[in-house]
Design a protein around this motif. Structure first.
Motif, PDB file in Angstrom:
ATOM      1  N   GLU A 111     -35.098  75.670   3.687  1.00 27.56           N
ATOM      2  CA  GLU A 111     -33.649  75.546   3.730  1.00 27.56           C
ATOM      3  C   GLU A 111     -33.260  74.086   3.951  1.00 27.56           C
ATOM      4  O   GLU A 111     -33.958  73.345   4.633  1.00 27.56           O
ATOM      5  CB  GLU A 111     -33.058  76.393   4.860  1.00 27.56           C
ATOM      6  N   VAL A 112     -32.106  73.704   3.391  1.00 27.55           N
ATOM      7  CA  VAL A 112     -31.550  72.369   3.591  1.00 27.55           C
ATOM      8  C   VAL A 112     -30.096  72.513   4.008  1.00 27.55           C
ATOM      9  O   VAL A 112     -29.343  73.294   3.415  1.00 27.55           O
ATOM     10  CB  VAL A 112     -31.635  71.517   2.306  1.00 27.55           C
ATOM     11  N   ARG A 113     -29.713  71.744   5.024  1.00 31.34           N
ATOM     12  CA  ARG A 113     -28.326  71.752   5.485  1.00 31.34           C
ATOM     13  C   ARG A 113     -27.888  70.304   5.711  1.00 31.34           C
ATOM     14  O   ARG A 113     -28.516  69.576   6.481  1.00 31.34           O
ATOM     15  CB  ARG A 113     -28.200  72.571   6.765  1.00 31.34           C
ATOM     16  N   THR A 114     -26.824  69.887   5.043  1.00 29.07           N
ATOM     17  CA  THR A 114     -26.294  68.534   5.190  1.00 29.07           C
ATOM     18  C   THR A 114     -25.248  68.518   6.299  1.00 29.07           C
ATOM     19  O   THR A 114     -24.323  69.338   6.307  1.00 29.07           O
ATOM     20  CB  THR A 114     -25.673  68.045   3.876  1.00 29.07           C
ATOM     21  N   VAL A 115     -25.417  67.579   7.221  1.00 31.21           N
ATOM     22  CA  VAL A 115     -24.496  67.456   8.359  1.00 31.21           C
ATOM     23  C   VAL A 115     -23.952  66.030   8.375  1.00 31.21           C
ATOM     24  O   VAL A 115     -24.705  65.058   8.234  1.00 31.21           O
ATOM     25  CB  VAL A 115     -25.201  67.774   9.690  1.00 31.21           C
ATOM     26  N   THR A 116     -22.648  65.901   8.552  1.00 33.50           N
ATOM     27  CA  THR A 116     -21.997  64.598   8.563  1.00 33.50           C
ATOM     28  C   THR A 116     -21.530  64.254   9.967  1.00 33.50           C
ATOM     29  O   THR A 116     -20.939  65.084  10.658  1.00 33.50           O
ATOM     30  CB  THR A 116     -20.805  64.581   7.600  1.00 33.50           C
ATOM     31  N   GLY A 117     -21.819  63.013  10.389  1.00 35.71           N
ATOM     32  CA  GLY A 117     -21.381  62.524  11.691  1.00 35.71           C
ATOM     33  C   GLY A 117     -20.488  61.315  11.532  1.00 35.71           C
ATOM     34  O   GLY A 117     -20.054  60.970  10.427  1.00 35.71           O
ATOM     35  N   ASP A 118     -20.217  60.633  12.638  1.00 35.31           N
ATOM     36  CA  ASP A 118     -19.330  59.472  12.620  1.00 35.31           C
ATOM     37  C   ASP A 118     -19.929  58.297  11.856  1.00 35.31           C
ATOM     38  O   ASP A 118     -19.204  57.409  11.403  1.00 35.31           O
ATOM     39  CB  ASP A 118     -19.015  59.023  14.060  1.00 35.31           C
ATOM     40  N   ARG A 119     -21.260  58.272  11.712  1.00 38.71           N
ATOM     41  CA  ARG A 119     -21.927  57.121  11.108  1.00 38.71           C
ATOM     42  C   ARG A 119     -22.664  57.486   9.820  1.00 38.71           C
ATOM     43  O   ARG A 119     -23.581  56.792   9.407  1.00 38.71           O
ATOM     44  CB  ARG A 119     -22.897  56.510  12.113  1.00 38.71           C
ATOM     45  N   GLY A 120     -22.240  58.562   9.187  1.00 42.96           N
ATOM     46  CA  GLY A 120     -22.872  58.957   7.933  1.00 42.96           C
ATOM     47  C   GLY A 120     -23.336  60.392   7.964  1.00 42.96           C
ATOM     48  O   GLY A 120     -22.892  61.191   8.808  1.00 42.96           O
ATOM     49  N   SER A 121     -24.244  60.727   7.066  1.00 40.65           N
ATOM     50  CA  SER A 121     -24.729  62.103   6.977  1.00 40.65           C
ATOM     51  C   SER A 121     -26.242  62.117   6.910  1.00 40.65           C
ATOM     52  O   SER A 121     -26.892  61.115   6.609  1.00 40.65           O
ATOM     53  CB  SER A 121     -24.155  62.806   5.740  1.00 40.65           C
ATOM     54  N   THR A 122     -26.816  63.280   7.190  1.00 42.74           N
ATOM     55  CA  THR A 122     -28.260  63.476   7.088  1.00 42.74           C
ATOM     56  C   THR A 122     -28.524  64.909   6.668  1.00 42.74           C
ATOM     57  O   THR A 122     -27.683  65.797   6.863  1.00 42.74           O
ATOM     58  CB  THR A 122     -28.966  63.149   8.414  1.00 42.74           C
ATOM     59  N   ASP A 123     -29.679  65.127   6.076  1.00 43.92           N
ATOM     60  CA  ASP A 123     -30.059  66.456   5.588  1.00 43.92           C
ATOM     61  C   ASP A 123     -31.133  67.051   6.489  1.00 43.92           C
ATOM     62  O   ASP A 123     -32.234  66.491   6.610  1.00 43.92           O
ATOM     63  CB  ASP A 123     -30.614  66.367   4.162  1.00 43.92           C
TER      64      ASP A 123
END
Length: 321
Positions: free
Chosen positions: A47-59
């Protein structure tokens, strides 16, 4: 294992790297495996889930490998969690290339590829294994003593929520741990077991696994109370190696990938593939032994005795005592 490490590095060491790219690779490993059908009624999931924060995103990439006697197959064998901890695999545009901090992610993904391949060929472990890490080629950096660290687009609490699962009965947390002068040795080192705010004795069973996969005397990374407290409390932490311990009641051990000198987490050209492969092999061998009840992370009776004598230490997890 080294083949899996090299394949993963090739996919991570590029500006276009992503969680989906790694997931596709793991799916191709599963599809390409030959041999008898696995005896487990279930197959690995990716599974892959993309999460976005204040300084960008990560998978976030999560791989679940069912065991023949694990809960996913209706059994009661324990479940091991294997986490690759890091800020990011790249620090673009400040640095070009794979950073030292990526080693934990590489080890976890290589271990996942190996376990997926084994499962497809019919070598099914007793217990379930859940592997998780995250992929970001454009992560920020931050100052740290004695050398700069990688930072993450998302905070550590979110990483714990994405990667730590209640299904995990024990956790191996793999992290590049080169930015210090506490263990001047190139290779891998084990931490004491951390459970519910207690720093327990180093597991003899896991020391044996470590010595088997390295062929060398085991190294142990020193741990302080500060290191097992939550990030964001304005005290020094060696790194995020033991941060999963603040988010679970299960025992956690850190597997540190170390160097002979202090190396910045944002340094490129600093990853040593054989050391990463040793970390991944440790994770796989621990999964084999833990699922069949041959490797214990701690002595339960002794841990209960400590609580009886001195009380709970869950306040060090950021929880009430």
């Amino acid at each position: 294992m080294l083949k899996h490490v090299l394949d993963v590095i090739d996919l991570l060491d590029r500006p276009q790297t992503s969680g989906e790219l790694l997931a596709d690779h793991l799916r191709s490993v599963l599809a390409a495996a030959t041999g008898p059908a696995a005896t487990s009624p279930t197959t690995p999931t990716i599974e892959v889930r993309t999460v976005t924060g204040d300084r960008g995103s990560t998978d976030f990439v999560k791989v679940t490998v069912p065991g023949r006697a694990g809960r996913l197959s209706g059994g009661d064998a324990p479940t091991l969690g294997i986490l690759g901890r890091l800020g990011g695999v790249g620090a673009r545009p400040e640095r070009i290339g794979l950073v030292s901090d990526a080693d934990g992610a590489v080890a976890a993904l290589a271990a996942a590829a190996k376990l997926v391949d084994m499962h497809a060929r019919g070598d099914v472990l007793d217990g379930d294994v859940i592997l998780s890490t995250h992929v970001c080629g454009w992560a920020p950096t931050r100052p740290h003593d004695p050398v700069p660290f990688m930072d993450s687009p998302v905070d550590i609490a979110l990483c714990n929520r994405e990667e730590v699962s209640d299904a995990m009965d024990a956790i191996v947390s793999i992290d590049t741990t080169k930015g210090n002068r506490l263990l001047n040795h190139r290779g891998i080192a084990l931490s004491p077991t951390i459970r519910q705010g207690w720093v327990l004795r180093v597991s003899e069973d896991l020391l044996s696994v470590l010595e088997t996969v390295t062929g060398e005397p085991a190294r142990v990374i020193p741990v302080t109370t500060q290191d097992i407290s939550p990030y964001g409390n304005d005290v020094h932490h060696i790194n995020s190696l033991l941060q999963p311990s603040v988010a679970t009641d299960a025992p956690v051990v850190g597997l540190a990938i170390t160097a002979g000198t202090a190396v910045a987490g944002c340094a490129t050209g600093a990853s040593h593939e054989p050391d990463i492969a040793a970390a991944a092999r440790f994770a796989v061998e621990t999964a084999k032994d833990f699922g069949r009840g041959a490797a214990h992370f701690y002595d339960r009776a002794e841990a209960d005795r400590l609580i009886e004598l001195y009380g709970r230490m869950t306040r060090l997890q950021g929880r009430s005592a």
